[in-house]
Design an enzyme around this catalytic site. Structure first.
Site, PDB file in Angstrom:
ATOM      1  N   ASP A 132       0.845  -1.197   0.000  1.00 29.31           N
ATOM      2  CA  ASP A 132       0.000   0.000   0.000  1.00 29.31           C
ATOM      3  C   ASP A 132       0.881   1.247   0.000  1.00 29.31           C
ATOM      4  OD1 ASP A 132      -2.356  -1.424   0.112  1.00 29.31           O
ATOM      5  OD2 ASP A 132      -2.744  -1.028   2.232  1.00 29.31           O
ATOM      6  N   ARG A 182      -0.992  -0.828  -8.794  1.00 28.82           N
ATOM      7  CA  ARG A 182      -2.337  -0.357  -8.475  1.00 28.82           C
ATOM      8  C   ARG A 182      -2.350   1.163  -8.603  1.00 28.82           C
ATOM      9  NH1 ARG A 182      -3.690  -1.061  -2.432  1.00 28.82           N
ATOM     10  NH2 ARG A 182      -3.862  -3.257  -2.993  1.00 28.82           N
TER      11      ARG A 182
HETATM   12  C1  LIG Z   1      -8.526  -1.370  -3.909  1.00 24.54           C
HETATM   13  C2  LIG Z   1      -8.145  -0.027  -3.403  1.00 24.54           C
HETATM   14  C3  LIG Z   1      -6.921   0.150  -2.785  1.00 24.54           C
HETATM   15  C4  LIG Z   1      -6.519   1.408  -2.352  1.00 24.54           C
HETATM   16  N1  LIG Z   1      -5.263   1.576  -1.844  1.00 24.54           N
HETATM   17  C5  LIG Z   1      -4.849   2.826  -1.517  1.00 24.54           C
HETATM   18  C6  LIG Z   1      -3.502   3.075  -1.116  1.00 24.54           C
HETATM   19  O1  LIG Z   1      -2.656   2.171  -1.016  1.00 24.54           O
HETATM   20  N2  LIG Z   1      -3.160   4.354  -0.828  1.00 24.54           N
HETATM   21  C7  LIG Z   1      -4.046   5.405  -0.910  1.00 24.54           C
HETATM   22  O2  LIG Z   1      -3.676   6.563  -0.663  1.00 24.54           O
HETATM   23  N3  LIG Z   1      -5.339   5.177  -1.275  1.00 24.54           N
HETATM   24  C8  LIG Z   1      -5.746   3.927  -1.571  1.00 24.54           C
HETATM   25  N4  LIG Z   1      -7.048   3.736  -1.972  1.00 24.54           N
HETATM   26  C9  LIG Z   1      -8.046   4.824  -1.790  1.00 24.54           C
HETATM   27  C10 LIG Z   1      -8.079   5.740  -3.002  1.00 24.54           C
HETATM   28  O3  LIG Z   1      -6.897   6.482  -3.079  1.00 24.54           O
HETATM   29  C11 LIG Z   1      -9.282   6.718  -2.928  1.00 24.54           C
HETATM   30  O4  LIG Z   1      -9.154   7.485  -1.763  1.00 24.54           O
HETATM   31  C12 LIG Z   1     -10.613   6.030  -2.925  1.00 24.54           C
HETATM   32  O5  LIG Z   1     -10.649   4.909  -3.753  1.00 24.54           O
HETATM   33  C13 LIG Z   1     -11.704   7.007  -3.413  1.00 24.54           C
HETATM   34  O6  LIG Z   1     -11.445   7.414  -4.734  1.00 24.54           O
HETATM   35  P1  LIG Z   1     -12.324   6.910  -5.980  1.00 24.54           P
HETATM   36  O7  LIG Z   1     -11.411   6.716  -7.128  1.00 24.54           O
HETATM   37  O8  LIG Z   1     -13.057   5.694  -5.583  1.00 24.54           O
HETATM   38  O9  LIG Z   1     -13.283   8.079  -6.350  1.00 24.54           O
HETATM   39  P2  LIG Z   1     -13.917   9.337  -5.573  1.00 24.54           P
HETATM   40  O10 LIG Z   1     -13.330  10.550  -6.208  1.00 24.54           O
HETATM   41  O11 LIG Z   1     -13.854   9.201  -4.075  1.00 24.54           O
HETATM   42  O12 LIG Z   1     -15.418   9.178  -5.987  1.00 24.54           O
HETATM   43  C14 LIG Z   1     -15.798   9.392  -7.328  1.00 24.54           C
HETATM   44  C15 LIG Z   1     -17.164   8.812  -7.571  1.00 24.54           C
HETATM   45  O13 LIG Z   1     -17.144   7.393  -7.289  1.00 24.54           O
HETATM   46  C16 LIG Z   1     -18.427   6.991  -6.799  1.00 24.54           C
HETATM   47  N5  LIG Z   1     -18.295   6.513  -5.411  1.00 24.54           N
HETATM   48  C17 LIG Z   1     -17.251   6.698  -4.585  1.00 24.54           C
HETATM   49  N6  LIG Z   1     -17.502   6.132  -3.390  1.00 24.54           N
HETATM   50  C18 LIG Z   1     -18.732   5.596  -3.454  1.00 24.54           C
HETATM   51  C19 LIG Z   1     -19.585   4.908  -2.536  1.00 24.54           C
HETATM   52  N7  LIG Z   1     -19.210   4.674  -1.274  1.00 24.54           N
HETATM   53  N8  LIG Z   1     -20.787   4.499  -2.963  1.00 24.54           N
HETATM   54  C20 LIG Z   1     -21.198   4.763  -4.225  1.00 24.54           C
HETATM   55  N9  LIG Z   1     -20.459   5.431  -5.128  1.00 24.54           N
HETATM   56  C21 LIG Z   1     -19.242   5.843  -4.762  1.00 24.54           C
HETATM   57  C22 LIG Z   1     -19.296   8.233  -6.812  1.00 24.54           C
HETATM   58  O14 LIG Z   1     -19.948   8.305  -8.052  1.00 24.54           O
HETATM   59  C23 LIG Z   1     -18.257   9.347  -6.712  1.00 24.54           C
HETATM   60  O15 LIG Z   1     -18.724  10.583  -7.185  1.00 24.54           O
HETATM   61  C24 LIG Z   1      -7.432   2.508  -2.464  1.00 24.54           C
HETATM   62  C25 LIG Z   1      -8.659   2.320  -3.082  1.00 24.54           C
HETATM   63  C26 LIG Z   1      -9.022   1.091  -3.565  1.00 24.54           C
HETATM   64  C27 LIG Z   1     -10.338   0.948  -4.263  1.00 24.54           C
END
Ligand SMILES: Cc1cc2nc3c(=O)[nH]c(=O)nc-3n(C[C@H](O)[C@H](O)[C@H](O)COP(=O)(O)OP(=O)(O)OC[C@H]3O[C@@H](n4cnc5c(N)ncnc54)[C@H](O)[C@@H]3O)c2cc1C
Length: 306
Positions: A132, A182
């Site tokens: 991560d 990732r």
């Molecule tokens: C598998 C995985 C591993 C990760 N590992 C790390 C890591 O190592 N380090 C790190 O800093 N971050 C990590 N993250 C977190 C990541 O950086 C984001 O903070 C997080 O995924 C939110 O960004 P997003 O791309 O989903 O979109 P966002 O900009 O949060 O959301 C965009 C759109 O996605 C949809 N959406 C988002 N959440 C929801 C919900 N709960 N229900 C319904 N629709 C929703 C909505 O339409 C929203 O407008 C990880 C995320 C994932 C999925």
């Protein structure tokens, strides 16, 4: 603004005590966290794998401050990997590891040694490890440890965060053959000097980084719940002729499960990131910071008397 307040609260032990002792916290936590014990993690993994999803497991805990805590985290991963292998859940399930939980903050060599032991156990269980990525002060150290681990375990996965200005260049560095990367947007509060601040800028960076990874020779892992990023990912997969064995989508446990099922149903590889363990506070607060709708859900549960 709201995001900054919640991310600040994620570092406050007073708020943590308040949240942890509120009556319905457990119900909210259960939506995003598989449970406290290794058996809970295994049960959740079995359910997801039976539904056609791949899994990456994260034992919750970060900012470890003693070697004993770091060793305990390592040992939990060793136990988990043995159980996953024994239950026939590898290679569908791999593990995600935070170097800060393995001692990175006070002894990078110790964090490397612990991560290496986890890679050895993952290899023996027929699976792999992804490191991560945490806040930007750890990026160089984490990529350095990744490089060392990849000498013996080339399938060790990296995480790159699109909100960092440096990430396009890191994507180019890490898009070579066999390199599992990732790509996520990034979950920490970062200063403007190193990170894009507006959602629009972060999204544009995500697409640029996705283009580099999807047109490269590595194995991109597109971690996002964003419908627009997912649609662009599907488009790039067609454009660059990447079948389900050459890239994957990743989403968090409890978030958009129907979308995870839809993509898997269409033949894509979809991996669910499953956190488990007692130390859920920092993880939960980052999820709340991402989405005000989750905050409303959480607030209702906290004040509910039912
Ligand atoms: C598998 C995985 C591993 C990760 N590992 C790390 C890591 O190592 N380090 C790190 O800093 N971050 C990590 N993250 C977190 C990541 O950086 C984001 O903070 C997080 O995924 C939110 O960004 P997003 O791309 O989903 O979109 P966002 O900009 O949060 O959301 C965009 C759109 O996605 C949809 N959406 C988002 N959440 C929801 C919900 N709960 N229900 C319904 N629709 C929703 C909505 O339409 C929203 O407008 C990880 C995320 C994932 C999925």
């Amino acid at each position: 603004m709201l995001r900054s307040v919640i991310l600040a609260a994620s570092r406050s032990s007073q708020v943590e005590r308040l949240v942890a002792t509120a009556p319905y916290t457990r119900d909210v936590v259960r939506r995003f966290v598989a449970g406290a014990a290794t058996d809970d993690a295994l049960r959740a993994t079995r359910g997801l794998v039976d539904d056609g999803l791949a899994v990456t497991l994260d034992h919750l805990g970060e900012d470890t401050v003693t070697p004993e805590q770091a060793t305990a985290t390592r040992d939990e991963y060793l136990k988990l990997l043995k159980m996953l292998g024994g239950a026939g859940l590898t290679p569908a399930a791999e593990v995600s590891v935070k170097l800060s939980a393995l001692g990175q903050m006070f002894d990078e060599q110790l964090a490397y040694d612990n991560a290496r032991a986890i890679c050895v156990a993952a290899d023996a269980a027929g699976t792999t490890v992804t490191l991560d990525m945490e806040d930007h002060t750890t990026t160089d150290s984490t990529l350095e440890v990744l490089g060392r681990l990849r000498k013996d375990f080339p399938s060790t996965g990296a995480v790159l965060q699109a909100y960092l200005r440096r990430t396009e260049s890191d994507c180019r560095e890490l898009s070579s053959a066999g390199s599992r990367v990732r790509l996520c947007k990034g979950a920490y509060k970062e200063p403007e000097s190193v990170a894009y601040q507006s959602a629009h800028e972060v999204d544009k960076s995500y697409v640029r980084c996705m283009n580099i990874l999807m047109s490269g020779d590595g194995y991109p892992m597109l971690a996002t719940h964003d419908p627009r990023m997912i649609a662009i990912g599907e488009d790039r997969a067609r454009w660059f002729d990447r079948g389900p064995e050459r890239f994957e989508f990743q989403m968090l446990y409890g978030i958009r499960p129907e979308e995870q099922a839809r993509l898997a149903g269409e033949g894509y590889t979809v991996r669910t990131y499953v956190p488990y363990g007692d130390e859920w506070y920092g993880y939960l607060m980052r999820r709340l910071a991402e989405r005000p709708a989750n905050l409303v859900f959480f607030g209702r549960a906290l004040i509910s008397k039912k």
